[in-house]
Motif scaffolding. Structure first.
Motif, PDB file in Angstrom:
ATOM      1  N   VAL A 125       0.839  -1.205   0.000  1.00 30.64           N
ATOM      2  CA  VAL A 125       0.000   0.000   0.000  1.00 30.64           C
ATOM      3  C   VAL A 125       0.870   1.250   0.000  1.00 30.64           C
ATOM      4  CG1 VAL A 125      -1.667   1.334   1.348  1.00 30.64           C
ATOM      5  CG2 VAL A 125      -1.962  -1.137   1.098  1.00 30.64           C
ATOM      6  N   LEU A 126       1.901   1.261   0.834  1.00 27.26           N
ATOM      7  CA  LEU A 126       2.800   2.414   0.909  1.00 27.26           C
ATOM      8  C   LEU A 126       3.485   2.667  -0.430  1.00 27.26           C
ATOM      9  CD1 LEU A 126       4.168   4.514   2.891  1.00 27.26           C
ATOM     10  CD2 LEU A 126       6.045   2.867   3.035  1.00 27.26           C
ATOM     11  N   HIS A 127       4.007   1.609  -1.035  1.00 25.04           N
ATOM     12  CA  HIS A 127       4.711   1.743  -2.313  1.00 25.04           C
ATOM     13  C   HIS A 127       3.762   2.197  -3.420  1.00 25.04           C
ATOM     14  CE1 HIS A 127       7.997  -1.274  -0.860  1.00 25.04           C
ATOM     15  NE2 HIS A 127       8.073  -0.096  -0.270  1.00 25.04           N
ATOM     16  N   HIS A 133       9.671   3.592   2.453  1.00 25.59           N
ATOM     17  CA  HIS A 133       9.666   3.846   3.898  1.00 25.59           C
ATOM     18  C   HIS A 133      11.053   4.178   4.431  1.00 25.59           C
ATOM     19  CE1 HIS A 133       9.225   3.085   8.224  1.00 25.59           C
ATOM     20  NE2 HIS A 133       7.912   3.210   8.057  1.00 25.59           N
ATOM     21  N   ARG A 134      12.048   3.389   4.043  1.00 26.27           N
ATOM     22  CA  ARG A 134      13.465   3.550   4.397  1.00 26.27           C
ATOM     23  C   ARG A 134      13.813   3.197   5.846  1.00 26.27           C
ATOM     24  NH1 ARG A 134      16.748   8.530   2.434  1.00 26.27           N
ATOM     25  NH2 ARG A 134      15.286   9.744   3.695  1.00 26.27           N
ATOM     26  N   ASP A 135      12.832   2.758   6.631  1.00 22.25           N
ATOM     27  CA  ASP A 135      13.161   2.297   7.989  1.00 22.25           C
ATOM     28  C   ASP A 135      12.235   1.154   8.386  1.00 22.25           C
ATOM     29  OD1 ASP A 135      14.687   2.256  10.295  1.00 22.25           O
ATOM     30  OD2 ASP A 135      13.526   3.825  11.310  1.00 22.25           O
ATOM     31  N   THR A 264       7.893  -6.091  -6.775  1.00 26.95           N
ATOM     32  CA  THR A 264       7.051  -5.273  -5.896  1.00 26.95           C
ATOM     33  C   THR A 264       6.551  -6.107  -4.714  1.00 26.95           C
ATOM     34  OG1 THR A 264       4.943  -5.810  -6.965  1.00 26.95           O
ATOM     35  CG2 THR A 264       6.223  -3.971  -7.905  1.00 26.95           C
ATOM     36  N   ALA A 265       6.129  -5.411  -3.681  1.00 32.02           N
ATOM     37  CA  ALA A 265       5.508  -6.084  -2.535  1.00 32.02           C
ATOM     38  C   ALA A 265       4.198  -6.744  -2.959  1.00 32.02           C
ATOM     39  CB  ALA A 265       5.267  -5.081  -1.408  1.00 32.02           C
ATOM     40  N   ARG A 266       3.507  -6.116  -3.911  1.00 25.63           N
ATOM     41  CA  ARG A 266       2.239  -6.688  -4.383  1.00 25.63           C
ATOM     42  C   ARG A 266       2.460  -8.044  -5.035  1.00 25.63           C
ATOM     43  NH1 ARG A 266      -2.120  -5.932  -2.267  1.00 25.63           N
ATOM     44  NH2 ARG A 266      -1.810  -3.655  -2.350  1.00 25.63           N
ATOM     45  N   ASP A 267       3.603  -8.243  -5.694  1.00 27.83           N
ATOM     46  CA  ASP A 267       3.919  -9.549  -6.278  1.00 27.83           C
ATOM     47  C   ASP A 267       3.990 -10.622  -5.192  1.00 27.83           C
ATOM     48  OD1 ASP A 267       4.044  -8.497  -8.828  1.00 27.83           O
ATOM     49  OD2 ASP A 267       6.221  -8.239  -8.811  1.00 27.83           O
ATOM     50  N   ILE A 268       4.530 -10.260  -4.036  1.00 27.81           N
ATOM     51  CA  ILE A 268       4.634 -11.224  -2.930  1.00 27.81           C
ATOM     52  C   ILE A 268       3.250 -11.505  -2.355  1.00 27.81           C
ATOM     53  CG2 ILE A 268       5.749 -11.759  -0.734  1.00 27.81           C
ATOM     54  CD1 ILE A 268       7.906  -9.705  -1.456  1.00 27.81           C
TER      55      ILE A 268
END
Length: 289
Positions: A125-127, A133-135, A264-268
């Motif tokens: 969602v963030l991406h 985010h970097r942290d 992407t995170a969505r791919d995961i």
């Protein structure tokens, strides 16, 4: 700001300190006008006089206030009171995942089939909103058995959009983040995209599943060097209940080169529709190696 000196900030009545960091503390507070509990993050007096710290707090509000999703903490106000800057956010009565880890794997393992996909979803969602985010680390996810995961702390967030000038001039950025979870490109000051967060999330998930960090070192420099060039640890060497398929995904997330990680995170998130994390559902009291 001492808890015994100021019991109100803005319209909010401060009740309890729930988390104390290096430059700030987070309170449970009550909004007397709206008649609801809220979370309030305030800077310490010294940090309140530091322009950079104030800018980071305001930036956290500017990023967080644009993100409206059940997996992201809702931040709705930035303000000042008696020379103390603060942000107001939804009240989410839950510990962060780092605190949960301290209880021991046997106490939280039953929550992992729900917790892990929600952490990945939060990052997706963030991406998709255009931010890195970097942290990313266990400390920056809250978890409640009733309401699930919330991603927090956007002070270091940066737009995913690439600066063309920086690319042409090969400009390096100042490394920022937490050493135990920083991606190789983050450490080396190279341009970042969502795949850098995936590396940090991979390190976080490894720690959650192994109940110990992915890498350790006798110094910060040694630790960072392992992130840059050390071999990727196998989660199944530590936790035999993790499937081969998810172990492979985790190893990809922790690959040294961004091109070798999932795009992407969505791919995961999509992959987990057909890939099981565990060979059998974790049971309370389960032990790991």
């Amino acid at each position: 700001m001492g808890s015994t000196q100021i019991m109100h900030i803005g319209q909010y009545r401060l009740l309890n300190v729930v988390y104390t960091g290096q430059t700030s503390r987070t309170w449970q507070a009550y909004d007397d006008r709206a008649r609801k509990y809220v979370g309030i993050k305030t800077l310490f007096q010294k940090a309140s006089r530091d322009r950079k710290q104030v800018q980071m707090l305001k930036w956290e509000f500017q990023v967080g206030s644009k993100l409206k999703h059940e997996r992201i903490i809702d931040i709705f106000e930035f303000g000042w009171d008696q020379k103390v800057p603060f942000i107001a956010m939804e009240w989410f009565a839950a510990p962060n995942i780092k605190q949960i880890l301290h209880r021991g794997y046997e106490s939280y393992c039953v929550d992992l089939p729900e917790m892990i996909p929600q952490m990945i979803e939060a990052l997706a969602v963030l991406h998709e909103a255009g931010w890195v985010h970097r942290d990313v680390k266990p400390d920056n996810f809250l978890y409640s058995q009733k309401k699930g995961v919330k991603l927090i702390d956007f002070a270091l967030a940066k737009s995913i959009k690439v600066n063309p000038l920086a690319k042409i001039l090969k400009m390096k950025s100042q490394p920022q983040g937490t050493p135990s979870y920083m991606s190789p490109e983050q450490i080396l000051g190279r341009p970042l995209d969502g795949r850098s967060d995936l590396y940090s999330l991979g390190c976080s998930l490894f720690e959650i599943l192994a109940c110990r960090p992915s890498y350790t070192g006798n110094s910060v420099n040694e630790l960072l060097q392992k992130h840059v060039s050390g071999s990727v640890p196998s989660i199944r060497a530590r936790n035999k209940n993790v499937t081969e398929e998810f172990s492979h995904i985790l190893s990809q997330m922790m690959a040294k080169k961004p091109k070798d990680r999932p795009s992407t995170a969505r791919d995961i998130v999509r992959a987990l529709r057909s890939v099981k994390i565990f060979t059998r559902p974790p049971r309370e009291g389960d032990k790991i190696a």
